[in-house]
Scaffold this active site. Structure first.
Site, PDB file in Angstrom:
ATOM      1  N   SER A 135       0.858  -1.178   0.000  1.00 59.72           N
ATOM      2  CA  SER A 135       0.000   0.000   0.000  1.00 59.72           C
ATOM      3  C   SER A 135       0.898   1.234   0.000  1.00 59.72           C
ATOM      4  O   SER A 135       1.719   1.402   0.906  1.00 59.72           O
ATOM      5  CB  SER A 135      -0.878  -0.044   1.259  1.00 59.72           C
ATOM      6  OG  SER A 135      -1.571   1.169   1.430  1.00 59.72           O
ATOM      7  N   LYS A 163      -3.161   5.222  -2.601  1.00 58.27           N
ATOM      8  CA  LYS A 163      -4.151   6.022  -1.886  1.00 58.27           C
ATOM      9  C   LYS A 163      -4.593   7.150  -2.801  1.00 58.27           C
ATOM     10  O   LYS A 163      -3.759   7.765  -3.480  1.00 58.27           O
ATOM     11  CB  LYS A 163      -3.517   6.592  -0.616  1.00 58.27           C
ATOM     12  CG  LYS A 163      -3.138   5.520   0.404  1.00 58.27           C
ATOM     13  CD  LYS A 163      -4.374   4.955   1.062  1.00 58.27           C
ATOM     14  CE  LYS A 163      -4.033   3.981   2.172  1.00 58.27           C
ATOM     15  NZ  LYS A 163      -5.244   3.489   2.845  1.00 58.27           N
ATOM     16  N   ASP A 188      -7.464   3.264  -2.905  1.00 55.19           N
ATOM     17  CA  ASP A 188      -8.121   3.338  -1.591  1.00 55.19           C
ATOM     18  C   ASP A 188      -8.331   4.805  -1.233  1.00 55.19           C
ATOM     19  O   ASP A 188      -7.371   5.566  -1.156  1.00 55.19           O
ATOM     20  CB  ASP A 188      -7.248   2.651  -0.530  1.00 55.19           C
ATOM     21  CG  ASP A 188      -7.909   2.600   0.851  1.00 55.19           C
ATOM     22  OD1 ASP A 188      -9.040   3.116   1.005  1.00 55.19           O
ATOM     23  OD2 ASP A 188      -7.291   2.036   1.780  1.00 55.19           O
ATOM     24  N   GLU A 213     -11.346   0.814  -2.960  1.00 50.38           N
ATOM     25  CA  GLU A 213     -11.576   0.584  -1.532  1.00 50.38           C
ATOM     26  C   GLU A 213     -12.154   1.839  -0.884  1.00 50.38           C
ATOM     27  O   GLU A 213     -11.653   2.948  -1.087  1.00 50.38           O
ATOM     28  CB  GLU A 213     -10.231   0.210  -0.892  1.00 50.38           C
ATOM     29  CG  GLU A 213     -10.320  -0.234   0.566  1.00 50.38           C
ATOM     30  CD  GLU A 213      -8.952  -0.679   1.115  1.00 50.38           C
ATOM     31  OE1 GLU A 213      -8.087  -1.117   0.334  1.00 50.38           O
ATOM     32  OE2 GLU A 213      -8.755  -0.561   2.327  1.00 50.38           O
ATOM     33  N   ASP A 238     -13.755  -1.234   3.718  1.00 55.24           N
ATOM     34  CA  ASP A 238     -12.799  -1.333   4.831  1.00 55.24           C
ATOM     35  C   ASP A 238     -13.504  -0.738   6.063  1.00 55.24           C
ATOM     36  O   ASP A 238     -14.197  -1.459   6.801  1.00 55.24           O
ATOM     37  CB  ASP A 238     -11.518  -0.587   4.424  1.00 55.24           C
ATOM     38  CG  ASP A 238     -10.477  -0.442   5.528  1.00 55.24           C
ATOM     39  OD1 ASP A 238     -10.757  -0.789   6.681  1.00 55.24           O
ATOM     40  OD2 ASP A 238      -9.356   0.051   5.251  1.00 55.24           O
TER      41      ASP A 238
HETATM   42  O1  OSB Z   1      -7.074   2.219   4.768  1.00 54.68           O
HETATM   43  O2  OSB Z   1      -6.035   0.404   4.587  1.00 54.68           O
HETATM   44  C1  OSB Z   1      -6.108   1.528   5.059  1.00 54.68           C
HETATM   45  C2  OSB Z   1      -2.952   2.251   7.118  1.00 54.68           C
HETATM   46  C3  OSB Z   1      -3.480   3.004   8.142  1.00 54.68           C
HETATM   47  C4  OSB Z   1      -4.819   3.303   8.137  1.00 54.68           C
HETATM   48  C5  OSB Z   1      -5.641   2.846   7.098  1.00 54.68           C
HETATM   49  C6  OSB Z   1      -5.113   2.068   6.076  1.00 54.68           C
HETATM   50  C7  OSB Z   1      -3.747   1.794   6.072  1.00 54.68           C
HETATM   51  C8  OSB Z   1      -3.066   1.050   5.011  1.00 54.68           C
HETATM   52  C9  OSB Z   1      -1.786   0.342   5.400  1.00 54.68           C
HETATM   53  O3  OSB Z   1      -3.411   1.060   3.849  1.00 54.68           O
HETATM   54  C10 OSB Z   1      -1.569  -0.965   4.739  1.00 54.68           C
HETATM   55  C11 OSB Z   1      -0.403  -1.708   5.358  1.00 54.68           C
HETATM   56  O4  OSB Z   1      -0.404  -1.981   6.583  1.00 54.68           O
HETATM   57  O5  OSB Z   1       0.537  -2.041   4.631  1.00 54.68           O
HETATM   58 MG    MG Z   2      -8.353   1.035   3.540  1.00 57.47          MG
END
Ligand code: OSB
Ligand code: MG
Length: 368
Positions: A135, A163, A188, A213, A238
């Protein structure tokens, strides 16, 4: 198992690079590590609540409060035989899923160690490797993002998640697709859009995304159903799935076609398993989301992701994607085929490096 001693530790670890989402930018991982000691074994859990209530209403401070004032007194110096009983002893406490998850993880780790079985086996895991994705946070510019993607692909990651937020979306996705027409790509939004953006979001259908997402609000299901009916790209939820009821409602309403399960968000390992089983029955694939965990939370994520209905690559990357020095040994490493090996040793299956935990500790409290 007689619960003799419990330790809470607030830790802080610096990320190898800051992580930015539509919710904000973070430089450090803050977490609470819970350790439960019984005569037979000790177990560890990680609370994924953050310093600030952006992703979730829970914070380190609320979790510390609920753990020390309510949860620990309910289980300390008690004989607890099974994880189901442990869960029921705490069921009076509503909400606070991340605090629930952390203490349940610690108990289940100790339980699995006592039975000399790996967490994966205990849960009914069917894989010895799990598919790893990465991510990538919002970057200063698209060139930096493309460079990041190039590096991670070179390391062997099989799926890239980027993101997005308003002003950092269509143009960015277009450029990523031009550079990498065939990679498995997810976006996401962490709830950055509203249903009024439906037409704008429909533009994403052009880019053959594996999924989008959490485009809309963190507690919405109804508008996600409306959006899904207008989009080809599968919606994955999520934040909107805090528990089994929400998963059931989302599938009945058609709010999503995929669910990202985070152990902390849904209140623990046993609740994760229930959502997994329900989705499996409904033939809806799930995958394991991440909260940039240390090796402790990562070990739990790897174990749950070994369940059969984790059908899509997970937000579980190698330790070195997050930290210069992880707190577990061995650290999690990416295999050449883009997978991470599921530990087979008892419990979470990795050794905790107490010295490194100690170095990262900001406060500690012992309960006996
Ligand atoms: O939305 O998935 C999310 C990290 C902190 C808060 C929300 C999210 C995330 C990530 C991290 O996308 C993914 C990871 O741990 O590699
Ligand atoms: Mg997420």
């Amino acid at each position: 198992m007689f619960i003799e001693r419990i330790e809470l530790r607030e830790i802080q670890m610096e990320y190898v690079s800051p992580f930015e989402t539509s919710l904000g930018r973070e430089y450090y991982k803050d977490a609470i590590i819970v350790k439960i000691e019984t005569q037979e074994a000790e177990g560890y859990g990680e609370c994924v609540a953050e310093k600030s209530p952006w992703y979730s209403y829970e914070t380190i401070e609320t979790a510390w409060h609920v753990l020390s004032q309510f949860m620990i007194p309910m289980i300390l110096r008690k004989e607890v035989e099974r994880p189901e009983v442990f869960l029921s002893m705490l069921s009076r406490i509503r909400g606070h899923s991340m605090a629930h998850a952390a203490i349940e993880e610690a108990f289940i780790d100790a339980y699995a160690k006592t039975r000399k079985t790996s967490l994966s086996k205990l849960l009914g895991g069917s894989k010895d490797r799990i598919e790893s994705g990465v991510s990538i946070g919002i970057q200063e510019n698209v060139d930096k993002l493309l460079k990041n993607i190039e590096n991670y692909l070179e390391e062997g990651y099989r799926r890239i998640k980027i993101k997005i937020k308003p002003q950092w979306d269509l143009e960015v996705v277009k450029k990523v697709r031009e550079a990498y027409p065939d990679i498995n790509l997810i976006v996401d939004a962490n709830g950055a859009y509203t249903i009024r953006d439906a037409e704008h979001l429909q533009e994403l259908d052009k880019y053959n995304l594996l999924m989008i997402e959490q485009p809309l609000d963190y507690d919405d299901l109804v508008y996600h159903a409306e959006l899904q009916s207008k989009m080809k790209t599968p919606i994955c939820l999520d934040e909107s799935i805090p528990n089994l009821h929400a998963a059931q409602a989302a599938l009945k309403l058609g709010s999503c076609k995929i669910i990202n399960i985070k152990v902390g968000r849904v209140g623990g390992i046993q609740k994760t398993k229930k959502i997994h089983d329900y989705c499996q029955e409904k033939e809806v694939p799930v995958w394991c989301g991440g909260m940039l965990e240390t090796g402790i939370g990562r070990a739990i994520n790897v174990a749950v992701a070994s369940l059969p209905n984790y059908k899509l690559p997970n937000d579980i990357s190698a330790s070195n994607r997050y930290y210069a020095e992880d707190v577990v040994d061995p650290p999690f490493q990416l295999n050449r085929d883009g997978t991470i090996t599921v530990p087979q040793k008892p419990g979470i299956g990795v050794e905790i490096l107490e010295e490194r935990l100690k170095k990262a500790t900001k406060r500690k409290k012992i309960f006996t």
